[in-house]
Write an enzyme that holds these catalytic residues in place. Structure first.
Site, PDB file in Angstrom:
ATOM      1  N   GLU B 188       0.859  -1.181   0.000  1.00 33.08           N
ATOM      2  CA  GLU B 188       0.000   0.000   0.000  1.00 33.08           C
ATOM      3  C   GLU B 188       0.895   1.230   0.000  1.00 33.08           C
ATOM      4  O   GLU B 188       1.797   1.364   0.826  1.00 33.08           O
ATOM      5  CB  GLU B 188      -0.915  -0.033   1.234  1.00 33.08           C
ATOM      6  CG  GLU B 188      -1.953   1.062   1.195  1.00 33.08           C
ATOM      7  CD  GLU B 188      -3.061   0.882   2.237  1.00 33.08           C
ATOM      8  OE1 GLU B 188      -3.423  -0.269   2.539  1.00 33.08           O
ATOM      9  OE2 GLU B 188      -3.529   1.898   2.755  1.00 33.08           O
ATOM     10  N   GLU B 312     -10.529   4.389   9.175  1.00 31.13           N
ATOM     11  CA  GLU B 312     -10.714   4.023   7.769  1.00 31.13           C
ATOM     12  C   GLU B 312     -11.188   2.576   7.600  1.00 31.13           C
ATOM     13  O   GLU B 312     -10.665   1.830   6.783  1.00 31.13           O
ATOM     14  CB  GLU B 312      -9.415   4.251   6.990  1.00 31.13           C
ATOM     15  CG  GLU B 312      -8.984   5.706   7.007  1.00 31.13           C
ATOM     16  CD  GLU B 312      -7.735   5.986   6.165  1.00 31.13           C
ATOM     17  OE1 GLU B 312      -7.715   7.024   5.498  1.00 31.13           O
ATOM     18  OE2 GLU B 312      -6.794   5.190   6.195  1.00 31.13           O
ATOM     19  N   ARG B 345      -2.014   3.835  16.855  1.00 31.58           N
ATOM     20  CA  ARG B 345      -2.060   5.004  15.969  1.00 31.58           C
ATOM     21  C   ARG B 345      -3.205   5.954  16.317  1.00 31.58           C
ATOM     22  O   ARG B 345      -4.310   5.511  16.620  1.00 31.58           O
ATOM     23  CB  ARG B 345      -2.186   4.574  14.515  1.00 31.58           C
ATOM     24  CG  ARG B 345      -0.931   3.931  13.995  1.00 31.58           C
ATOM     25  CD  ARG B 345      -1.153   3.378  12.615  1.00 31.58           C
ATOM     26  NE  ARG B 345      -0.684   4.245  11.557  1.00 31.58           N
ATOM     27  CZ  ARG B 345      -1.418   4.629  10.509  1.00 31.58           C
ATOM     28  NH1 ARG B 345      -2.680   4.281  10.414  1.00 31.58           N
ATOM     29  NH2 ARG B 345      -0.891   5.356   9.551  1.00 31.58           N
ATOM     30  N   ASP B 386      -2.831  14.171   6.414  1.00 40.54           N
ATOM     31  CA  ASP B 386      -2.282  12.901   5.945  1.00 40.54           C
ATOM     32  C   ASP B 386      -1.083  13.058   5.026  1.00 40.54           C
ATOM     33  O   ASP B 386      -1.198  12.885   3.820  1.00 40.54           O
ATOM     34  CB  ASP B 386      -3.391  12.111   5.221  1.00 40.54           C
ATOM     35  CG  ASP B 386      -3.007  10.653   5.013  1.00 40.54           C
ATOM     36  OD1 ASP B 386      -1.995  10.216   5.579  1.00 40.54           O
ATOM     37  OD2 ASP B 386      -3.732   9.959   4.278  1.00 40.54           O
ATOM     38  N   GLU B 414       3.524   9.110  -1.003  1.00 33.77           N
ATOM     39  CA  GLU B 414       2.135   8.950  -1.423  1.00 33.77           C
ATOM     40  C   GLU B 414       1.567  10.215  -2.065  1.00 33.77           C
ATOM     41  O   GLU B 414       0.892  10.139  -3.084  1.00 33.77           O
ATOM     42  CB  GLU B 414       1.288   8.556  -0.203  1.00 33.77           C
ATOM     43  CG  GLU B 414      -0.200   8.480  -0.484  1.00 33.77           C
ATOM     44  CD  GLU B 414      -1.015   8.064   0.737  1.00 33.77           C
ATOM     45  OE1 GLU B 414      -0.422   7.780   1.797  1.00 33.77           O
ATOM     46  OE2 GLU B 414      -2.256   8.021   0.623  1.00 33.77           O
TER      47      GLU B 414
END
Lengths: 721, 721
Positions: B188, B312, B345, B386, B414
């Site tokens: 990912e 998420e 987290r 993010d 990302e």
């Protein structure tokens, strides 16, 4: 599958020995190691005969040829050779196509050059003006490049280069790798990592691996590559991707490698906005013509399309009530103006057809003989099922006199232990190529079908489903490189001996020391029968676990299509085991020429290696060695396991002949192979024992796990699925 | 995104130049090139001072330390150094932990050793029996190993080794890579190929890359690695996989690297056969205790779990009406007996919470301060959204006095151009670490929160989401290696200067030539502001295209959750642009200490780089340079593009300082970066222009494509999604 702490600790300790190599990347160099020649006498022969290089010709391919010679010779001879662009002095290596040679050399070589084809080469010692030179030439630059690799191979294998007089041409037109690579870089049946093609960074980023890939392939004569999976995605035909394909084609072109794509039959609907993909629809045919034009504008030497249609869920002409001929010819017409070909796969079997799966491709395609366009070639897998450890040759070979048939081998080991098992496939390939179809009388070998000599086919081809991925060593297993190599060599010349190929590969890859070569070559040669023994002896087939095909799964019986289930293939019951394909059964034997039909049909004459492929035989059936079938089968499984043990013992003696990293890699892989061979033996025998109801014979070790244990094993992330 | 035939042809031609390197694999060696030192005066200083190596200690780690010195020094000094296991002679390099030193050396070094921690090292010139020696020592072998790498770095960077007297300790306990690697080897947000972890061949096949990975990480002080994705799969906790994890742990252990796993909160249901995963359920707690026991039996130094819960879509304690404290503490109790930690987290935001997403982590976690077990550390991303090109520091830093907080940086790019854009991230990391939270008055920097000095935290940590994949060069972009390197160096010492780190990395990786170092270092330093300029200037954020985050997508407005849509973040309208997080808006500013709150809250004092993060500002708002917002924003986009052009020009002058392969790779990548920067500028300005209704100011090039064109672009196979 269990290992002990001790093993791991031992492993970790040994690892320290190998972790100091200079980031050991010998693996990456494949068979182009170009190690220094250790035999000083031989090296001196070479350095005397070659004092410089004369490179003639200015094409990119010519430059590659000269550079490769420099790279190889400078490294092997430990001597910097001067490169000149004009013939002078003596004892030089002259490299250039016929047209680039000076008139004197042209004259000297003319009669040899007439003997070769467009991709062939001549290597000859010539004397001009009292000076000796070795000339590597051909009709075209790519032939010269092949000649260069051939010459380098002579040096790599320490062969004499005295009085050279070689003329050589490839015997097959299309020598092609099939990459089953998806656009997300997963590789169907790929066990060496992921796809080399980094579509995200193409076209502008040219990975060095693309170049190294082209070099390696050119060195063994591969001249085409299908970049994408036969289970195709139409997006590859959109401009966004064609731009990327074009970039790869530009990289591969000077190495003599053409790019091909897989054509998804429904592409006109999916990306063309049409309502149908009916091959008889003019708008559809025009869409493909325009698409071909668009592709050839970018890639003037684009090879053509490979098509899997109406097979395992792929769309095809039958979706519109048309047949394979309609579909193939429509596409053939689209690429014909540009010299393209259509490779149409015969790998078809239908869930609506209750007939023996092994019979369906022949039944469907044989009647089409003579109906395909000239630029269509039908691509047939080596056997009638699917790349098993052993299959009798496919009955379509030799059965279509007026249709070019090309061979599809699988280099990646879908059913042969993935990239973890050492299995030397040229042995399998040769068994098929040497098989006599008798379709035009005795001597009608599959090789003669494939090279076109049997029926004078103009278009000939051989495809290998690639085992290449982005693993550092390309193929996952150091010895899987030999399968790449061997495929290429056999594609060039299907009459080569697999032992010769193993010899070449070992010498180019590891060492010329006979103390290493002899036992390791023997191990390679035996390895194919070994995997048959521990997986599918005596003609058993397709009893791998479902979907991923990793490990044994003879018990699998719950898949939606009957012919996807292992039980469909082995048909074990109280009475015996095997698939009756003789006259008393599905009569698949009738698809072969009468001589072969008779041979296979009779249980007494059927080769025992194919026994359970063609016959359902009782557990008490007497094998030629006097054993009952049950005992013989059991002992075959044991023999396979023992043979892996022997491979381990052979390999353990090779440490001093090669680098620690590759030695250790193979050692670790053989240990896994041994464990998995044991798993195969135990799982299959426990399962079949339920039906035979017999004890294991003396000499076969008792399984230490239960059948339920083996049946409980699940591998949700097995690769390549 | 279009390229011309000419460009490609030029490319292909240049490729011939690079294709002859010896299968160029310098890339693979990262910053451990150990190139020969070209300055002979400096080399002579080293060869005089080091005439041999004395290796003391017998652990695997000690052997690694000595071998690394041999490998590095022999290569850099071009001299084979003798290795002895006893101190004799003079001018030797003595390597060993305190306990392995002879009494005389112990005495000489005692006072220095007291100054370091368990992982620290001392490098000191000592004189015993009138003989000079350089001693590298520490309390433990791993400290010695760190010292060895530090010493080698001195040599790599051509620093003096005269009169050495160094004591150094890492300032942070947990220096960890987070691999977002899935069990199918996809990664990912991975842009450098696929996962290094070949689960299929583990535990028995130990890929050389595992060892090289460990070496590279040890060389920069990384001491932990989370092998699996935070979006976790429970199967990793089954014996089938734990056996494989154990094998990796065995490889990494001697390099001082502990293995961690991600714990899927619902694992007790998914693989444990329980009906619930409620953390207050005793059976659940016991299941985790047993699981911990099982893991620690295999891996006695297992690090612990990283958990993404109720975030998420991941399961978590809230599924059972419990909270983060309940979940974290339950897991903490399971690993506590074995010394394990839980990294929990704080990256949470809810689709049921209409509140500003940026506020949610603070709102949810801050009230839990002091409620977590001692072995829980809360892992907080550097910013509240993010991993954007720029975010103000996360308000949780400094806001929890009684709770250990660890930093989560993202090394993989990302939102910063994947592995195609050259962006030197230590510049970003440092901006965050140097930010003053004011939570304990002026000077309460984020670095002091992270290293625990602000509130005397016992447990400290820093995590980097790895950019490592199985690409030959590990990170996809040669310069992305600098981000790995820089993360490691900052994890060791968050007060290091990013320019110093760039200097080190360039010298270790490419060359010590100042003519190369100076301009390229400057290019690196600037590269971070460059990407902000062409992607998200003036505080814009999260306007990347949807899902894959590749390229611009400010227009995206159709995703199911509002806070997944770029329009949620930029809020462009006729009046202006930006997210009002001040008191007149969501009041997110109130989550900061009063000094910072005030600063951010007032549009006049808010740093312009964060302007649109905190304020919705009219298109005519006057920026500090006198430009209107619209003109200033447009010019920032143009500036970013111009800066990439400048990077290209800088890089094009470096060819003579490095190998052709890496030179060319970076050149190709910069060309892509330029095209994509242009894409960003054009797409964003065309889109925002709809709202501003204004012409592009002078100095900004007109887009050559329409907004519709940019909106039509689709990338179904963009990697890492």
């Amino acid at each position: 599958m269990k290992h002990t702490k001790k093993t791991l600790l031992a492993l970790v300790i040994v690892l320290f020995i190998i972790s100091w190599s200079s980031w050991g990347q010998k693996d990456y160099k494949l068979w182009l190691q170009y190690d220094k020649i250790t035999n000083s006498q031989i090296r001196s022969e070479y350095t005397t005969a070659i004092t410089g290089i004369v490179g003639l010709g200015n094409s990119e391919t010519s430059k590659i040829a000269v550079k490769e010679l420099e790279l190889g010779l400078n490294s092997m001879l430990e001597k910097k050779l001067e490169v000149k662009s004009k013939l002078e002095g003596q004892n030089t290596l002259v490299v250039g196509a016929q047209s680039a040679l000076n008139p004197e050399l042209q004259k000297e070589l003319a009669s040899h050059i007439t003997q070769i084809n467009e991709e062939g080469f001549v290597i000859k010692l010539v004397i001009v003006d009292n000076a000796k030179h070795i000339v590597i030439t051909g009709k075209n630059d790519v032939g010269v490049l092949y000649g260069v690799y051939s010459f380098l191979r002579r040096i790599q294998t320490n062969k004499s280069i005295k009085n050279l007089e070689i003329t050589e041409s490839p015997k097959i037109n299309l020598r092609i790798l099939n990459h089953w690579d998806n656009l997300d870089r997963t590789v169907e049946r790929g066990y060496a990592g992921f796809s080399l093609w980094n579509w995200q960074k193409l076209p502008d980023f040219i990975d060095q691996r693309y170049i190294d890939y082209a070099r390696a392939n050119a060195s063994i004569g591969i001249n085409g590559t299908v970049l994408t999976n036969v289970n195709a995605n139409a997006l590859i035909l959109t401009p966004q991707y064609l731009e990327k394909v074009e970039a790869l084609a530009n990289v591969f072109r000077p190495y003599g490698i053409k790019v091909y794509l897989t054509a998804r039959f429904s592409a006109p609907v999916e990306i063309g906005g049409l309502k149908t993909a009916d091959p008889k629809d003019i708008a559809v045919a025009n869409w493909w013509k325009d698409k071909a034009k668009e592709i050839y504008k970018r890639i003037p030497d684009f090879g053509g399309f490979l098509v899997k249609a109406n097979s395992e869920g792929q769309p095809g002409p039958q979706n519109y009530g048309r047949n394979h001929v309609d579909g193939a010819n429509m596409l053939a017409d689209a690429v014909a103006p540009f010299g393209g070909v259509i490779m149409w796969r015969a790998f078809v079997y239908s869930e609506h057809d209750a007939n023996d799966r092994a019979k369906q491709a022949y039944a469907e395609f044989q009647p089409y003989d003579g109906k395909f366009r000239e630029n269509v070639i039908v691509q047939v897998k080596n056997g009638a099922i699917d790349f098993q450890p052993r299959e009798p040759f496919h009955p379509l070979f030799g059965a279509m006199q007026k249709t070019p048939i090309m061979m599809e081998f699988q280099i990646t080991q879908e059913y042969l232990g993935f990239s973890t098992h050492l299995v030397y496939l040229p042995q399998l390939f040769k068994e098929v190529l040497d098989s006599d179809t008798y379709q035009k009388g005795k001597g009608s070998t599959v090789a003669k079908v494939v090279d076109g000599s049997l029926y004078n086919a103009k278009l000939t081809g051989i495809a290998g489903v690639s085992n290449i991925g982005n693993d550092l060593n390309w193929t996952g297993h150091p010895f899987a490189q030999a399968n790449c190599y061997g495929f290429g060599r056999l594609a060039w010349n299907p009459y080569l001996d697999s032992e010769t190929i193993a010899d070449e590969w070992l010498k180019c890859t590891f060492s010329n020391d006979e103390n290493f070569i002899k036992p390791v070559k023997e191990m390679m040669i035996k390895s194919r029968e070994t995997v048959v023994n521990y997986m599918t002896p005596l003609g058993l087939h397709h009893i791998m676990d479902t979907g991923h095909h990793y490990g044994p799964g003879p018990w699998v019986a719950n898949l939606s299509r009957p012919e996807w289930n292992p039980v469909y293939y082995h048909k074990a019951d109280k009475n015996g085991i095997g698939f009756d394909r003789s006259k008393t059964g599905t009569n698949a034997t009738s698809q072969y020429a009468p001589e072969i039909e008779k041979l296979f049909d009779n249980v007494a004459t059927c080769p025992e290696k194919d026994l359970l492929w063609f016959h359902h035989v009782s557990w008490d059936y007497k094998l030629k060695n006097g054993q009952t079938l049950w005992n013989g089968l059991s002992l075959k499984y044991q023999e396979g396991l023992d043979q892996v043990k022997e491979m381990q013992s052979t390999w353990n003696k090779t440490e001093k002949y090669l680098d620690g990293e590759r030695f250790k890699e193979v050692q670790m892989l053989l240990e896994i192979q041994y464990k998995e061979a044991k798993w195969w033996r135990d799982a299959c025998l426990l399962y079949f024992q339920q039906y035979s109801g017999k004890e294991l014979p003396a000499g076969v070790e008792k399984p230490t796990q239960t059948l339920e244990y083996f049946q409980s094993l699940k591998f949700p992330f097995a690769p390549g699925n």
